[in-house]
Design an enzyme around this catalytic site. Structure first.
Site, mmCIF file in Angstrom:
data_model
loop_
_atom_site.group_PDB
_atom_site.id
_atom_site.type_symbol
_atom_site.label_atom_id
_atom_site.label_comp_id
_atom_site.label_asym_id
_atom_site.label_seq_id
_atom_site.Cartn_x
_atom_site.Cartn_y
_atom_site.Cartn_z
ATOM 1 C CB THR A 102 -0.962 0.001 1.199
ATOM 2 O OG1 THR A 102 -0.222 -0.261 2.404
ATOM 3 C CG2 THR A 102 -2.030 -1.069 1.043
ATOM 4 C CE LYS A 106 0.265 -3.427 3.545
ATOM 5 N NZ LYS A 106 -0.475 -2.559 4.566
ATOM 6 C CB THR A 126 -1.209 -1.732 9.562
ATOM 7 O OG1 THR A 126 -2.127 -1.882 8.482
ATOM 8 C CG2 THR A 126 -0.086 -0.872 9.135
ATOM 9 C CD GLU A 140 2.386 5.168 6.553
ATOM 10 O OE1 GLU A 140 2.089 5.784 7.602
ATOM 11 O OE2 GLU A 140 1.558 4.586 5.842
ATOM 12 C CG ASN A 146 0.000 8.221 8.604
ATOM 13 O OD1 ASN A 146 -0.647 7.205 8.424
ATOM 14 N ND2 ASN A 146 1.329 8.227 8.693
#
Length: 384
Positions: free
Chosen positions: A146, A169, A180, A260, A379
Site C-alpha cells: 500500500t 507488507k 498493520t 512511513e 497520514n
C-alpha cells in the site's frame, strides 16, 4: 523468490484495477501439496475487517489450499455487502483452482469504509490464477503493498533440505497485535497444523509483536503460515521455530525500515527486568512516547524522556537505579547524569537505546522509529 522459494507453492501478482495508480494490487498463492497444513494469527483489534472474520473460520480446521490478498481497499466496516465480496472472492479462487472455498484465506489492506468493486476483484482473481508460477513470489509481494516503498521478502533454507519463504507488507500503524501488516509464510517442511501453530506464535511474539512504529493497531492484520510437505522432511519443532523466528525478525526489520516517513530505526532494549512482560512494557512505553520520538528526529539524545516514559509503567524497578545508554554512550547511571549527551551521535539511521532496570535478569527489545514531518504529512493525506 520469497513465498515460492519453498517447494510446492506457486504465486502471482496482477493488476485488478483497485489502485488508482495502476500498480499490481491482487496476489494469489496456492499450496500444491502434497500436504495443506496451515495456521494463522490475527489482529487483536476488536474491530475486525471482513476478510479477518472469513479467514478465522477457514483456518479453524488447520487446512488451507490458497490465499488471495488485495491492496487498494481494506473491506472493513463495509457491512454485509463487504462480507459477501469476501465470500465471493474465495469462491472465485476455489472455482478457478478446483479447491474448496472453505480452504481459501482472504486478506485485504487499504482504506477502511470503502466498498471493493467485486467485478474487478473477480477479474483480478481470474488473471492471477492464470499466471500462477513457481517464480511468481516477487510479483505477489509487490501486489500487496500500500504505502510501502518496496516489497519485503525473506527466505531461510535448512541444511537438511527444507525451506521457509515469506513476504510482508506494512509501513504504518505498526503496533502489537501484528502491526498493520499482511504476512504470508510458506514452508515445504512436513509438519502438522498444531506444530505450525506453536512455532508461529512463538515466532510472532518476539518479532512482529515487538514492532511498535506508532502505537496504532490495524483492523486487517494477519500472519499466515502454509506447509506443503513437499520436501518430505519433518524437522524438530525447536529447529523449525528457530528458523521461522529468524525469518520473521528479518521481515519485521524490513517493515521497520520502511515505516512511513521515518528517518531513524530505533531499537529499545530493556535488560535486567523482573520479567519479560516488564521488559516489554517498559520498552513499549518509550516507543510510544511522541516526545522521545520527536527528540530522536531532531538528533537530540534527550534521555530524560526515556525515564519519564518508563516511569508511567507498572514494571518493577527502583526509579533511581536505572541506567540509560544511547548509541553506546551511558548518559544516565543510577538515575543521575553520567556521560555527556554531547557524545551521542544520532546522525546514523540506526539508534540503540539500552535501558537497565536492575530488577532481574530478563530482556526484551521493542522496535520503533522516529516521529517526522513526513509521517504526519503522509497520514494526514492517506484518504485523499
Amino acid at each position: 523468490m520469497s513465498v515460492t522459494a519453498a517447494q510446492g507453492f506457486v504465486a502471482a501478482g496482477t493488476v485488478a484495477g483497485l489502485k488508482s495508480t495502476g500498480a499490481k494490487d491482487l496476489a494469489l498463492v496456492q499450496n500444491l501439496g502434497p500436504a495443506s497444513a496451515a495456521t494463522a494469527v490475527f489482529t487483536s483489534n476488536r474491530c475486525k475487517a471482513n476478510p479477518i472474520l472469513w479467514s478465522q473460520q477457514v483456518i479453524a480446521d488447520g487446512r488451507v489450499s490458497a490465499i488471495v490478498l488485495n491492496s487498494g481497499g481494506a473491506n472493513c466496516y463495509t457491512g454485509s455487502q463487504g462480507f459477501q465480496v469476501t465470500h465471493a472472492t474465495a469462491e472465485a479462487v476455489a472455482d478457478r483452482l478446483g479447491v474448496s472455498a472453505g480452504d481459501v484465506l482472504v486478506c485485504s489492506t487499504g482504506l477502511i469504509g470503502e466498498q471493493l468493486p467485486l467485478d474487478r476483484l473477480l477479474a483480478g482473481v481470474e488473471s492471477a490464477a492464470g499466471a500462477l508460477d513457481p517464480t511468481g513470489g516477487h510479483d505477489s509481494a509487490e501486489a500487496i503493498m500500500t504505502t510501502d516503498s518496496r516489497p519485503k521478502e525473506a527466505v531461510v533454507t535448512s541444511d537438511d533440505g527444507w525451506t521457509i519463504g515469506g513476504m510482508a507488507k506494512g509501513a504504518g500503524m505498526l503496533a502489537p497485535g501484528l502491526a498493520t501488516m499482511l504476512v504470508v509464510l510458506t514452508t515445504d517442511a512436513d509438519l502438522p497444523a498444531d506444530i505450525l501453530d506453536a512455532a508461529l506464535r512463538a515466532a510472532t511474539r518476539v518479532s512482529f509483536d515487538r514492532l511498535d512504529s506508532d502505537g496504532c493497531m490495524s483492523t486487517n492484520d494477519q500472519v499466515t503460515l502454509l506447509a506443503s510437505g513437499a520436501s518430505g522432511v519433518s524437522p524438530a519443532i525447536d529447529d523449525f521455530t528457530v528458523a521461522l523466528t529468524g525469518l520473521c525478525r528479518d521481515l519485521a526489520l524490513q517493515l521497520q525500515a520502511d515505516a512511513e516517513g521515518s528517518s531513524h530505526d530505533i531499537a529499545i532494549e530493556v535488560v535486567n527486568a523482573a520479567s519479560e512482560r516488564d521488559a516489554e512494557v517498559a520498552g513499549r512505553s518509550v516507543a510510544r512516547s511522541n516526545l522521545f520520538k520527536a527528540a530522536v528526529f531532531g538528533n537530540d539524545p534527550n534521555w530524560g524522556r526515556v525515564l519519564a516514559a518508563v516511569g508511567t509503567t507498572d514494571a518493577v524497578f527502583d526509579p533511581y537505579a536505572i541506567d540509560v545508554s544511547i548509541n553506546g554512550v551511558q548518559v544516565c547511571r543510577a538515575g543521575e547524569p553520567h556521560e555527556s549527551r554531547d557524545l551521542v551521535d544520532l546522525t546514523p539511521r540506526a539508534v540503540h537505546v539500552l535501558i537497565d532496570l536492575h530488577a532481574g535478569d530478563t530482556t526484551a527489545t521493542i522496535l520503533t522509529n522516529d516521529l517526522t514531518h513526513d509521517y504526519v504529512h503522509e497520514n494526514s493525506a492517506y484518504a485523499s
